[in-house]
Motif scaffolding. Structure first.
Motif, PDB file in Angstrom:
ATOM      1  N   LYS A 140      27.155  39.101  40.153  1.00 55.10           N
ATOM      2  CA  LYS A 140      28.158  40.134  40.380  1.00 55.10           C
ATOM      3  C   LYS A 140      29.575  39.556  40.326  1.00 55.10           C
ATOM      4  CE  LYS A 140      25.128  43.255  42.929  1.00 55.10           C
ATOM      5  NZ  LYS A 140      24.969  44.128  44.118  1.00 55.10           N
ATOM      6  N   CYS A 141      30.553  40.469  40.253  1.00 52.22           N
ATOM      7  CA  CYS A 141      31.944  40.068  40.075  1.00 52.22           C
ATOM      8  C   CYS A 141      32.864  41.087  40.734  1.00 52.22           C
ATOM      9  CB  CYS A 141      32.255  39.963  38.569  1.00 52.22           C
ATOM     10  SG  CYS A 141      33.971  39.621  38.165  1.00 52.22           S
ATOM     11  N   ARG A 142      34.002  40.603  41.268  1.00 51.31           N
ATOM     12  CA  ARG A 142      35.027  41.502  41.805  1.00 51.31           C
ATOM     13  C   ARG A 142      36.406  40.986  41.390  1.00 51.31           C
ATOM     14  NH1 ARG A 142      33.931  43.562  47.901  1.00 51.31           N
ATOM     15  NH2 ARG A 142      35.284  45.245  47.191  1.00 51.31           N
ATOM     16  N   ILE A 143      37.323  41.933  41.225  1.00 52.46           N
ATOM     17  CA  ILE A 143      38.695  41.626  40.830  1.00 52.46           C
ATOM     18  C   ILE A 143      39.607  41.782  42.041  1.00 52.46           C
ATOM     19  CG2 ILE A 143      40.582  42.206  39.254  1.00 52.46           C
ATOM     20  CD1 ILE A 143      38.026  41.106  37.927  1.00 52.46           C
ATOM     21  N   GLY A 144      40.449  40.776  42.287  1.00 55.07           N
ATOM     22  CA  GLY A 144      41.301  40.782  43.462  1.00 55.07           C
ATOM     23  C   GLY A 144      42.781  40.853  43.118  1.00 55.07           C
ATOM     24  N   THR A 145      43.536  41.583  43.937  1.00 56.85           N
ATOM     25  CA  THR A 145      44.985  41.697  43.803  1.00 56.85           C
ATOM     26  C   THR A 145      45.651  40.989  44.973  1.00 56.85           C
ATOM     27  OG1 THR A 145      44.739  43.848  42.707  1.00 56.85           O
ATOM     28  CG2 THR A 145      46.914  43.295  43.569  1.00 56.85           C
ATOM     29  N   ASP A 175      32.226  31.246  42.221  1.00 57.10           N
ATOM     30  CA  ASP A 175      33.285  30.586  41.456  1.00 57.10           C
ATOM     31  C   ASP A 175      34.447  31.563  41.337  1.00 57.10           C
ATOM     32  OD1 ASP A 175      34.462  28.439  40.178  1.00 57.10           O
ATOM     33  OD2 ASP A 175      33.710  28.995  38.202  1.00 57.10           O
ATOM     34  N   VAL A 176      35.648  31.025  41.106  1.00 57.35           N
ATOM     35  CA  VAL A 176      36.842  31.867  41.060  1.00 57.35           C
ATOM     36  C   VAL A 176      37.798  31.342  39.996  1.00 57.35           C
ATOM     37  CG1 VAL A 176      37.979  30.515  42.861  1.00 57.35           C
ATOM     38  CG2 VAL A 176      38.729  32.864  42.430  1.00 57.35           C
ATOM     39  N   CYS A 177      38.553  32.236  39.363  1.00 55.26           N
ATOM     40  CA  CYS A 177      39.615  31.845  38.449  1.00 55.26           C
ATOM     41  C   CYS A 177      40.740  32.872  38.554  1.00 55.26           C
ATOM     42  CB  CYS A 177      39.121  31.725  37.006  1.00 55.26           C
ATOM     43  SG  CYS A 177      38.693  33.292  36.223  1.00 55.26           S
ATOM     44  N   VAL A 223      33.169  30.719  35.865  1.00 54.10           N
ATOM     45  CA  VAL A 223      34.003  31.736  35.240  1.00 54.10           C
ATOM     46  C   VAL A 223      35.332  31.133  34.804  1.00 54.10           C
ATOM     47  CG1 VAL A 223      34.982  32.471  37.459  1.00 54.10           C
ATOM     48  CG2 VAL A 223      34.984  34.061  35.519  1.00 54.10           C
ATOM     49  N   ALA A 224      35.865  31.635  33.681  1.00 53.98           N
ATOM     50  CA  ALA A 224      37.175  31.229  33.180  1.00 53.98           C
ATOM     51  C   ALA A 224      37.750  32.390  32.386  1.00 53.98           C
ATOM     52  CB  ALA A 224      37.077  29.969  32.315  1.00 53.98           C
TER      53      ALA A 224
END
Length: 325
Positions: free
Chosen positions: A57-62, A33-35, A90-91
């Motif tokens: 798990k989770c990753r942060i994207g730029t 899922d993505v937000c 996720v939200a």
């Protein structure tokens, strides 16, 4: 299969341009899922890492570039649960800025109990707090698991979470947890079966969104739209509308209708003692002695305030002398 993200740019009419496809996780992963975190300007992606015991798990994207050159670079992978995790959504809680993930551990003592975990972003990293259990589901098992939904509700300044609790029956609940940093308070739930009768109220394999004004603002009354399929009516797609009404204070502008403080909780319809001006009211917390406090519109005490506002002076960390109005 892995987890990848591709950005699209919209030209304002009927055309769009595809950006570059970039893998978040090139090895086997699912339940993605993505937000988008608007204030941080970052993408947040969650997934189950199949090659690492199905951990959440989770990753942060730029995001960078534009048009067909638009791409995303990813920060360090972070684990939000070391147990086998599934059904994750996720939200972003736009009021607190926290990232909120709802998911279901399927192993260990927390198996078949939906949980929430909150995270805070710093650059391209995210840090998580202690998970909080929402509710246990019944009859868990493979294909009978229906994923939750989560969305931010501007009128409540909270996220709303929809969960089907009894997989074999009609029991869909809405939760509105509060977050502060990585701390979560789950709060009470709304059982949709207590609002509407009939099995059509369980919307399976669906989603949920909050309706606001065209300018993005919101009234105290905020509507949630739930969509999904009704397995009790030939799997037809249906929509359900739920309206939240925020609490509104009835205290007047200059607090002339303020009566006093109830030191203890009083149930509806019950009698109790109200302490009037000049009395000492206890059962408070976090007060600084010799500091003036006033009553805010939500009923809490805050230091300062004008002379005409109801309140008093703290005489101890848990006691307030009620002032005259």
């Amino acid at each position: 299969s892995g987890t990848a993200v591709r950005m699209f740019s919209w030209n304002g009419s009927s055309n769009y341009t595809q950006g570059q496809e970039v893998y978040v996780k090139s090895s086997s992963s699912n339940m993605q899922d993505v937000c988008y975190h608007e204030s941080e300007g970052k993408l947040v992606v969650v997934y189950r890492d199949v090659n690492d015991s199905n951990k959440g798990k989770c990753r942060i994207g730029t995001i960078s570039g534009s048009g067909s050159s638009m791409t995303t670079s990813w920060g360090t992978e972070a684990t939000f649960d070391t147990e086998n995790s599934t059904a994750m959504r996720v939200a972003v809680d736009k009021n607190s800025g926290s990232v909120l993930i709802v998911y279901l551990p399927t192993t260990g003592t927390n198996s078949s109990k939906f949980h929430l975990v909150a995270g805070t972003i710093s650059g391209t990293t995210i840090s998580f707090g202690t998970r909080a259990m929402i509710v246990a589901i019944n009859n868990f098992g493979g294909q009978n698991l229906y994923p939750p939904s989560i969305t931010y509700v501007p009128g409540l300044q909270k996220c709303a979470v929809s969960i089907i609790v009894n997989n074999g029956g009609a029991n869909q609940r809405i939760y509105t947890p509060s977050t502060s940093g990585t701390t979560i308070t789950v709060g009470n739930d709304i059982d949709l079966m207590q609002i509407h009768s009939g099995t059509e109220n369980v919307l399976k394999y669906g989603d949920m969104v909050a309706i606001t004004k065209p300018d993005g603002s919101s009234d105290p009354e905020t509507q949630l739209i739930l969509v999904g399929k009704n397995e009790h009516d030939s799997n037809k797609g249906i929509m359900r509308r739920l309206k939240y009404t925020a609490a509104v204070s009835n205290i007047t502008t200059q607090h002339q209708n303020f009566l006093g403080f109830a030191e203890d909780a009083i149930n509806d319809g019950a009698t109790g003692t109200i302490k009037l001006s000049g009395n000492i009211v206890g059962n408070q917390s976090g007060l600084t002695p010799a500091t003036w406090y006033y009553v805010t519109n939500d009923g809490t005490l805050t230091s300062g305030g004008s002379t005409y506002l109801a309140g008093g002076m703290a005489v101890a960390g848990d006691k307030l002398r009620i002032k005259d109005l």
